[in-house]
Design a protein around this motif. Structure first.
Motif, PDB file in Angstrom:
ATOM      1  N   ILE A   1       0.858  -1.079   0.091  1.00  0.00           N
ATOM      2  CA  ILE A   1      -0.002   0.260   0.010  1.00  0.00           C
ATOM      3  C   ILE A   1       0.931   1.103  -0.120  1.00  0.00           C
ATOM      4  CG2 ILE A   1      -1.830   1.235   1.297  1.00  0.00           C
ATOM      5  CD1 ILE A   1      -2.636  -1.442   2.374  1.00  0.00           C
ATOM      6  N   GLU A   2       0.645   2.227  -1.163  1.00  0.00           N
ATOM      7  CA  GLU A   2       1.489   3.321  -1.128  1.00  0.00           C
ATOM      8  C   GLU A   2       1.609   4.119   0.116  1.00  0.00           C
ATOM      9  OE1 GLU A   2      -0.084   5.784  -4.272  1.00  0.00           O
ATOM     10  OE2 GLU A   2       1.861   6.643  -4.823  1.00  0.00           O
ATOM     11  N   GLY A   3       0.239   4.416   0.573  1.00  0.00           N
ATOM     12  CA  GLY A   3       0.333   5.441   1.853  1.00  0.00           C
ATOM     13  C   GLY A   3       0.819   4.803   3.039  1.00  0.00           C
ATOM     14  N   GLU A   4       1.057   3.408   3.171  1.00  0.00           N
ATOM     15  CA  GLU A   4       1.627   3.056   4.401  1.00  0.00           C
ATOM     16  C   GLU A   4       3.013   3.111   4.281  1.00  0.00           C
ATOM     17  OE1 GLU A   4      -1.376  -0.619   5.508  1.00  0.00           O
ATOM     18  OE2 GLU A   4       0.437  -1.179   4.794  1.00  0.00           O
ATOM     19  N   ILE A   5       3.538   2.923   2.833  1.00  0.00           N
ATOM     20  CA  ILE A   5       4.955   3.254   2.550  1.00  0.00           C
ATOM     21  C   ILE A   5       5.641   4.784   2.902  1.00  0.00           C
ATOM     22  CG2 ILE A   5       6.813   2.830   0.846  1.00  0.00           C
ATOM     23  CD1 ILE A   5       5.200   0.722  -0.294  1.00  0.00           C
ATOM     24  N   VAL A   6       4.623   5.533   2.348  1.00  0.00           N
ATOM     25  CA  VAL A   6       4.975   6.922   2.785  1.00  0.00           C
ATOM     26  C   VAL A   6       5.043   7.140   4.243  1.00  0.00           C
ATOM     27  CG1 VAL A   6       3.964   9.171   2.600  1.00  0.00           C
ATOM     28  CG2 VAL A   6       4.034   7.813   0.469  1.00  0.00           C
ATOM     29  N   GLY A   7       4.061   6.568   4.952  1.00  0.00           N
ATOM     30  CA  GLY A   7       4.010   6.665   6.174  1.00  0.00           C
ATOM     31  C   GLY A   7       5.239   6.231   7.233  1.00  0.00           C
ATOM     32  N   ARG A   8       5.746   5.056   6.446  1.00  0.00           N
ATOM     33  CA  ARG A   8       6.981   4.381   7.112  1.00  0.00           C
ATOM     34  C   ARG A   8       8.247   5.287   7.045  1.00  0.00           C
ATOM     35  NH1 ARG A   8       9.840   3.708  10.111  1.00  0.00           N
ATOM     36  NH2 ARG A   8      11.176   1.814  10.735  1.00  0.00           N
ATOM     37  N   ILE A   9       8.213   5.802   5.654  1.00  0.00           N
ATOM     38  CA  ILE A   9       9.296   6.722   5.369  1.00  0.00           C
ATOM     39  C   ILE A   9       9.264   8.051   6.218  1.00  0.00           C
ATOM     40  CG2 ILE A   9      10.396   8.330   3.559  1.00  0.00           C
ATOM     41  CD1 ILE A   9       9.486   5.964   1.402  1.00  0.00           C
ATOM     42  N   GLN A  10       8.239   8.498   6.370  1.00  0.00           N
ATOM     43  CA  GLN A  10       7.969   9.700   7.180  1.00  0.00           C
ATOM     44  C   GLN A  10       8.477   9.431   8.656  1.00  0.00           C
ATOM     45  OE1 GLN A  10       3.921  11.206   7.209  1.00  0.00           O
ATOM     46  NE2 GLN A  10       4.113  11.808   5.139  1.00  0.00           N
TER      47      GLN A  10
ATOM     48  N   SER B   1       8.029   2.293  -7.840  1.00  0.00           N
ATOM     49  CA  SER B   1       9.173   3.476  -8.475  1.00  0.00           C
ATOM     50  C   SER B   1       8.717   4.008  -9.964  1.00  0.00           C
ATOM     51  CB  SER B   1      10.411   2.376  -8.931  1.00  0.00           C
ATOM     52  OG  SER B   1      10.220   1.088  -8.353  1.00  0.00           O
ATOM     53  N   HIS B   2       7.896   3.361 -10.638  1.00  0.00           N
ATOM     54  CA  HIS B   2       7.506   3.974 -12.071  1.00  0.00           C
ATOM     55  C   HIS B   2       6.344   4.921 -11.879  1.00  0.00           C
ATOM     56  CE1 HIS B   2       9.999   0.618 -13.044  1.00  0.00           C
ATOM     57  NE2 HIS B   2       9.237  -0.366 -12.374  1.00  0.00           N
ATOM     58  N   THR B   3       5.599   4.945 -10.814  1.00  0.00           N
ATOM     59  CA  THR B   3       4.413   5.935 -10.896  1.00  0.00           C
ATOM     60  C   THR B   3       4.156   6.775  -9.490  1.00  0.00           C
ATOM     61  OG1 THR B   3       3.202   4.142  -9.354  1.00  0.00           O
ATOM     62  CG2 THR B   3       3.143   3.887 -11.794  1.00  0.00           C
ATOM     63  N   SER B   4       4.964   6.692  -8.462  1.00  0.00           N
ATOM     64  CA  SER B   4       4.567   7.207  -7.401  1.00  0.00           C
ATOM     65  C   SER B   4       5.325   8.412  -6.723  1.00  0.00           C
ATOM     66  CB  SER B   4       4.685   6.082  -5.970  1.00  0.00           C
ATOM     67  OG  SER B   4       4.388   7.013  -4.716  1.00  0.00           O
ATOM     68  N   VAL B   5       4.556   9.536  -7.205  1.00  0.00           N
ATOM     69  CA  VAL B   5       5.408  10.923  -6.805  1.00  0.00           C
ATOM     70  C   VAL B   5       5.018  11.132  -5.407  1.00  0.00           C
ATOM     71  CG1 VAL B   5       4.708  13.747  -6.840  1.00  0.00           C
ATOM     72  CG2 VAL B   5       4.480  11.894  -8.905  1.00  0.00           C
ATOM     73  N   ALA B   6       4.253  10.410  -4.519  1.00  0.00           N
ATOM     74  CA  ALA B   6       3.798  10.429  -3.022  1.00  0.00           C
ATOM     75  C   ALA B   6       5.030   9.965  -2.290  1.00  0.00           C
ATOM     76  CB  ALA B   6       2.751   9.816  -2.570  1.00  0.00           C
ATOM     77  N   ILE B   7       5.577   8.542  -3.059  1.00  0.00           N
ATOM     78  CA  ILE B   7       6.783   8.010  -2.534  1.00  0.00           C
ATOM     79  C   ILE B   7       8.210   9.040  -2.602  1.00  0.00           C
ATOM     80  CG2 ILE B   7       8.335   6.032  -2.406  1.00  0.00           C
ATOM     81  CD1 ILE B   7       5.663   4.356  -2.542  1.00  0.00           C
ATOM     82  N   LEU B   8       8.281   9.634  -3.685  1.00  0.00           N
ATOM     83  CA  LEU B   8       9.396  10.581  -4.096  1.00  0.00           C
ATOM     84  C   LEU B   8       9.298  11.606  -3.250  1.00  0.00           C
ATOM     85  CD1 LEU B   8      11.628  11.729  -6.096  1.00  0.00           C
ATOM     86  CD2 LEU B   8       9.677  12.503  -7.300  1.00  0.00           C
ATOM     87  N   ASP B   9       8.316  12.229  -2.967  1.00  0.00           N
ATOM     88  CA  ASP B   9       8.078  13.325  -2.075  1.00  0.00           C
ATOM     89  C   ASP B   9       8.548  13.013  -0.675  1.00  0.00           C
ATOM     90  OD1 ASP B   9       7.494  14.996  -4.327  1.00  0.00           O
ATOM     91  OD2 ASP B   9       5.320  15.064  -3.367  1.00  0.00           O
ATOM     92  N   ALA B  10       8.133  11.786  -0.131  1.00  0.00           N
ATOM     93  CA  ALA B  10       8.325  11.351   1.338  1.00  0.00           C
ATOM     94  C   ALA B  10      10.020  10.936   1.172  1.00  0.00           C
ATOM     95  CB  ALA B  10       7.711  10.019   1.391  1.00  0.00           C
TER      96      ALA B  10
END
Ligand code: DQA
Length: 144
Positions: A55-64, A82-91
């Motif tokens: 889940i994208e949001g969970e990965i963003v949360g773990r990075i935060q 890796s190919h799609t997530s601006v949210a993970i890039l920003d985190a």
């Protein structure tokens, strides 16, 4: 005694299906097999914490959360994100520690849509095509 370096290793979507998932590309070891293989090769030289989510949001949360923790580096295989997530890039851009992005396969030899790596813009090092050695080599690069 000097304190050991501490690493977080994040695996994104479908990496929990390693072993079953396209073994001709990713090999026949499960993620748990690769974790055990990596830990064994590291000979207790460092402390590793493994996290996997589809889940994208969970990965963003773990990075935060990393901003409040004392890890030496992040190793991340964002999988298809890796190919799609601006949210993970920003985190990832928030982090001050080294980020080693790994891909088990050499995506340069694969489909066109895998050639864009959004997350790579925030990564310190990118390692591809090392298969089961990917995580070991990524961590080892920070122990030299
Ligand atoms: C991958 C490559 C990605 O393109 C793919 O979506 C994955 C795995 C790799 O480890 O080679 O899920 O990140």
């Amino acid at each position: 005694m000097t304190s050991q370096k501490k690493f977080l290793i994040i695996n994104g979507p479908n990496l929990n299906m390693l072993g079953l998932r396209q073994p001709e590309i990713y090999g026949d070891l499960s993620l748990q097999d690769i974790i055990e293989y990596t830990e064994k090769k590291l000979l207790n030289k460092c402390e590793c914490h493994w996290y996997q989510s589809n889940i994208e949001g969970e990965i963003v949360g773990r990075i935060q959360e990393l901003t409040k923790q004392d890890y030496s580096a992040l190793v991340i295989n964002p999988g298809a994100y890796s190919h799609t997530s601006v949210a993970i890039l920003d985190a990832l851009h928030i982090l001050k520690i080294p980020i080693i992005e790994v891909h088990l396969s050499n995506t340069h030899r694969r489909e066109e849509f895998r050639q864009t790596k959004l997350t790579a813009k925030a990564s310190t090092i990118i390692m591809e095509g090392l298969g089961k050695n990917a995580y070991f080599m990524a961590i080892e690069s920070q122990l030299l």
